[in-house]
Design an enzyme around this catalytic site. Structure first.
Site, PDB file in Angstrom:
ATOM      1  N   LYS A   1     -46.580  37.229 -20.568  1.00 56.54           N
ATOM      2  CA  LYS A   1     -46.444  35.769 -20.660  1.00 56.54           C
ATOM      3  C   LYS A   1     -47.491  35.083 -19.788  1.00 56.54           C
ATOM      4  O   LYS A   1     -48.004  34.008 -20.123  1.00 56.54           O
ATOM      5  CB  LYS A   1     -45.040  35.364 -20.218  1.00 56.54           C
TER       6      LYS A   1
ATOM      7  N   HIS B   1     -30.082  41.713 -20.962  1.00 57.85           N
ATOM      8  CA  HIS B   1     -30.983  40.659 -21.417  1.00 57.85           C
ATOM      9  C   HIS B   1     -30.482  40.123 -22.751  1.00 57.85           C
ATOM     10  O   HIS B   1     -30.087  40.889 -23.637  1.00 57.85           O
ATOM     11  CB  HIS B   1     -32.401  41.205 -21.581  1.00 57.85           C
TER      12      HIS B   1
END
Length: 950
Positions: free
Chosen positions: A610, A191
């Site tokens: 999120k 990531h």
């Protein structure tokens, strides 16, 4: 550049910086100019921190200052210092932020580039010094506790084992048995949260080594007593390293490839973990011997590693089947090289002629039996290296089974044979020497260093199966309902015929490129070998057919082993439906027979946060794990949870690893804890051997303690309270992020979200799909953007609304307080909110709005969000009943105080740069490039100063 020091420290600095005055008059003179400047209110701050850390930072700051003067000129150095002192005056109330902003506006684009470099490098060097100090503190803690390798504290293996024994919760035999079977599996991922280039990371490792040399000289009495040459050489080395850092290009000019990312992961294993793992296990042996008179069995290894680098293709078209094979073969080759080095050392070490008859029978009449075995291993490993290189280069056909060494067993068996022979012939000292370390490395790293997980989004499998069913003329898989999909998949899974004709390639079947790539992934995976691969992870899993679809593809391409298939539940809805999905799967006779009593499930922290906000996501994750554990228990299946956490609070991160494990729901760890280590967290947790050892020990201690003393089950009242907190916080979060028409324009203008692509920090695109809005944005750039402006919105939005409602009554207040005092899950989350709020800054966030936001409605939203940030801080403190944010952690609190005078100028510069770039306020292409480079450097600088990105 220098951090604040006390008056006494300023007077003595010129002769106390590892006696630098003896060797480096120029450096001391440069440092003197900085150190003599008056600083207000500094004594209270700096006296809180260890003077040696301040000394190290001052020294590195002095070297950096001299380097700036030398290579970029006195003007850049003076600009840096003026901004720093304006920021210090801002923090003491002697000036306003507008004065800092006015100073930045006087700088040219070239000057902004130089100044931003100065601050960014200072943070990087300060972080290196901080890591060095962490190791020093751990070493002193070990010495103070008079233990044999780890500190005597609650979150260490020593503290945990002593506590379990003292309270008679576990017996020595039970503890040894648990350690022999438990596993912390740490999955290294690519990531894009490590914003530093590998070149610069290597130079910072060199800085850390030089600091260690100086530390040893200091412990021996200082350069004036002993080690003058060593100290001088270390200072010269530091100067070279800092000069190399300053004169290197810190901006990535091209995005890294998946192969680059994989090489970075391999480098961490090679340079740190290869030594840290056996070192840690020897320390654990010392703990066990000290507390129980026993050691860890030779076969036991409570640590394992896996990787997503080169296997994670979710939304990343750059990870092709060929890339996955290349990465897998490269890892095999590097493993063989490392073992070859170890075996060569063993051949030199094991010159003894005494051996057992069993070993003699294997080696024949040779004078040095152990060396003969080592020589054969060397030959096979060397041939393996050559063959793998040929396969990577395309000169040889890719065939794992053709390799001389293709399995862990081929290395382990001869090593164990030698070890047993040494023990049986009374050579315990040699038996417990380096050969033990090599055996443990083989147990931990295997022949591939870290098995690759394959990850793909569920819709890709649906698309592939739809193409296949259309080709077969049986309908459209994509249009079938779930029941029809399951029925067809189960029928095909139990059929003996293949789905597709064996025509050599899916291209000949007329399937599209995307479908071909999906199918080719399964085809290549089946050839890589069982030890090379870990799990097949399905992102955005929503139903049982998502799992069965992957099982069918594995069957179709003749996977020689039963590779485990792991659904990843990410959104709030998916988490809530996960129980039904797994229950349905476990009720299918074919599936139950296929999984051999074991199931793994991955919990997504980033996307759920999120989607619903941090508080609601955390509770949904907690409840989903409880329900899934219950389903598995009812079915008699061993369930392993795989935690997909990021580095930040917004993405499930928790710097307190031990507390994070102990905060898991009861019945969900069960001796196996699988978790991602992402981006910058790999560097922070495993960038230094000493810190890596401590990280491994913390994981071991947490899993061990949880196994014998799992957390209490929350009461019904607490559950109802969390249900309401989750509901209110989720609605408040979504009201802003999803429903407020002002939000997207505000987000796009007030943060550097649109510019983050210039960082080149990862091979994967920032969005899952090139079109779409915030909903398609990946969780990492979403969090990264808010971190840069220090608003940190994803971590706290909605929390104040929830807490204030519950705290509006006396009973509600009492309930929240009892939850905080008695429930690790709730307390850990409140403390995490408190930490991120302490890192946030209303004034800095407001400055971004002034510089970048022109729309009146968007400005209005910005003001509302800043007000809500302050309300959240107040509500959190009502629960914790502390006088101020992170008052319980004095060191962290003062570290933040010390960093802010360095952070503030970088934020102000970034806002100014964004304004100039967006408005076209530059006179030439060269000036524009300077501003773009400066933007990248400010992004790195803020991430370094905050010690987190996304």
């Amino acid at each position: 550049m220098a951090m604040m020091i006390s008056a006494r420290g300023r007077r003595s600095a010129l002769t106390s910086l590892y006696n630098l005055s003896v060797y480096r008059p120029a450096l001391v003179a440069a440092s003197a100019k900085i150190l003599r400047r008056p600083l207000s209110a500094e004594k209270t701050v700096t006296d809180t921190l260890d003077h040696r850390l301040r000394r190290d930072v001052r020294m590195l700051g002095g070297i950096l200052g001299e380097t700036i003067n030398k290579h970029s000129g006195k003007e850049i150095f003076n600009h840096v210092e003026e901004l720093r002192y304006l920021a210090q005056a801002l923090r003491t109330g002697e000036t306003e932020l507008s004065n800092l902003a006015e100073k930045v506006k006087t700088l040219s684009a070239e000057e902004i580039l130089g100044v931003s470099k100065g601050f960014a490098h200072f943070f990087a060097l300060a972080n290196t010094a901080d890591n060095h100090h962490r190791v020093r503190s751990m070493r002193e803690s070990i010495q103070a506790s008079k233990s044999l390798g780890v500190p005597r504290q609650e979150d260490s293996s020593l503290g945990t084992i002593e506590n379990l024994l003292k309270r008679k919760i576990a017996t020595p035999d039970e503890i040894i048995k648990a350690l022999g079977s438990q596993k912390a599996e740490l999955v290294l991922t690519a990531h894009p949260t490590e914003i530093n280039r590998r070149t610069l990371l290597a130079k910072h490792r060199d800085v850390a080594k030089r600091l260690e040399v100086l530390e040893q000289v200091d412990l021996a009495g200082g350069a004036e007593v002993t080690g003058r040459f060593e100290a001088d050489e270390a200072i010269k080395g530091l100067t070279r390293a800092v000069e190399a850092l300053w004169t290197s290009d810190e901006v990535r000019r091209n995005k890294p490839t998946p192969q680059d990312e994989a090489r970075a992961g391999i480098a961490v294993i090679e340079h740190v973990l290869w030594a840290a793992v056996p070192s840690y296990l020897r320390r654990l042996d010392g703990v066990l011997m000290e507390t129980m008179g026993k050691t860890l069995p030779i076969h036991a290894c409570p640590i394992a590693f896996a990787s997503w680098m080169g296997g994670d293709r979710d939304g990343n078209p750059n990870v092709t089947p060929e890339v996955t094979r290349e990465v897998s073969f490269t890892a095999r080759k590097e493993a063989a090289i490392l073992y070859l080095r170890d075996v060569r050392d063993l051949r030199i070490e094991l010159s003894t002629t005494k051996c057992t008859p069993e070993l003699r029978e294997v080696v024949g009449e040779t004078r040095e039996p152990y060396r003969k075995i080592c020589s054969q291993l060397e030959h096979d490993l060397s041939a393996t290296v050559d063959a793998l290189q040929g396969m990577v280069d395309g000169h040889l056909e890719p065939d794992v089974q053709a390799l001389p060494i293709h399995s862990q067993k081929q290395i382990l068996e001869p090593l164990l044979m030698m070890h047993e022979s040494l023990l049986a012939t009374g050579q315990e000292a040699q038996a417990n020497g380096p050969i033990v370390d090599v055996i443990r490395r083989v147990r931990c790293f295997g022949v591939c260093l870290a098995p690759l997980d394959i990850r793909q989004e569920s819709t890709r499998h649906t698309e592939a199966l739809d193409a296949i069913t259309r080709y077969l003329g049986v309908g459209s898989y994509a249009q079938w309902d779930e029941k029809t999909r399951q029925s067809w998949l189960l029928m095909e899974l139990q059929s003996k015929r293949p789905l597709l004709p064996r025509v050599g390639s899916s291209t000949e079947l007329g399937l599209g490129e995307v479908v071909q790539d999906t199918l080719r992934t399964f085809e290549v995976a089946a050839t890589l070998g069982e030890e090379a691969l870990g799990a097949y992870v399905i992102s955005m899993a929503t139903s049982p057919s998502d799992v069965l679809a992957v099982k069918l593809m594995q069957k179709e391409f003749c996977m020689p082993w039963n590779m485990r298939v792991v659904p990843l539940f990410e959104t709030l809805d998916d988490l809530e439906q996960s129980e039904e999905t797994i229950r349905t799967l476990l009720e299918l006779p074919w599936y139950r027979g296929n999984i051999n009593g074991k199931q793994e499930v991955m919990i997504g922290y980033s996307d759920s946060a999120k989607d619903a906000g941090r508080m609601a996501a955390a509770w949904a994750q907690y409840k989903a794990q409880e329900r899934l554990a219950g389903v598995a228990e009812d079915a008699g299946v061993q369930l392993t949870f795989f935690h997909g956490k990021g580095g930040t609070v917004s993405r499930g991160g928790n710097p307190a690893l031990y507390e994070a494990i102990m905060a898991q729901p009861r019945g969900t760890v069960n001796g196996h804890f699988r978790v991602t280590e992402q981006g910058e967290m790999i560097t922070q947790n495993f960038g230094h051997p000493g810190i890596a050892v401590n990280t491994l020990d913390t994981y071991t201690a947490g899993i061990l303690h949880y196994g014998f003393e799992p957390p209490a089950v929350p009461s019904g009242k607490w559950r109802k309270t969390m249900d309401r907190l989750s509901e209110v916080s989720c609605e408040a979060y979504r009201d802003i992020v999803r429903r407020d028409e002002r939000f997207v324009p505000y987000f796009r203008t007030a943060t550097p979200e649109l510019e983050l692509g210039s960082l080149n920090i990862g091979s994967r695109p920032a969005k899952r799909r090139p079109t779409g809005g915030v909903e398609t944005l990946r969780a990492i750039p979403w969090v990264f953007s808010w971190t840069q402006t220090r608003l940190n919105l994803p971590a706290w939005l909605g929390v104040a609304d929830a807490l204030s409602e519950l705290a509006s009554t006396d009973d509600g207040k009492a309930t929240l307080r009892s939850m905080y005092d008695e429930w690790p899950f709730f307390a850990t989350n409140i403390d995490l909110f408190e930490t991120i709020l302490a890192k946030s800054d209303v004034d800095i966030a407001e400055h971004y709005d002034k510089e970048l936001v022109s729309d009146a409605k968007a400005k209005e939203l910005g003001a509302e969000l800043r007000r809500r940030l302050q309300e959240t801080s107040a509500e959190i403190l009502k629960v914790s009943e502390r006088p101020g944010l992170i008052a319980y952690n004095e060191v962290l609190r003062w570290q933040l105080v010390l960093r802010k005078p360095y952070l503030d100028p970088v934020n102000v510069m970034q806002a100014h740069i964004l304004h100039r770039l967006r408005s076209g306020a530059f006179g030439s292409l060269e000036e524009e490039q300077h501003l773009k480079d400066a933007l990248v450097i400010t992004i790195k600088g803020i991430a370094g100063g905050m010690r987190n990105t996304g």
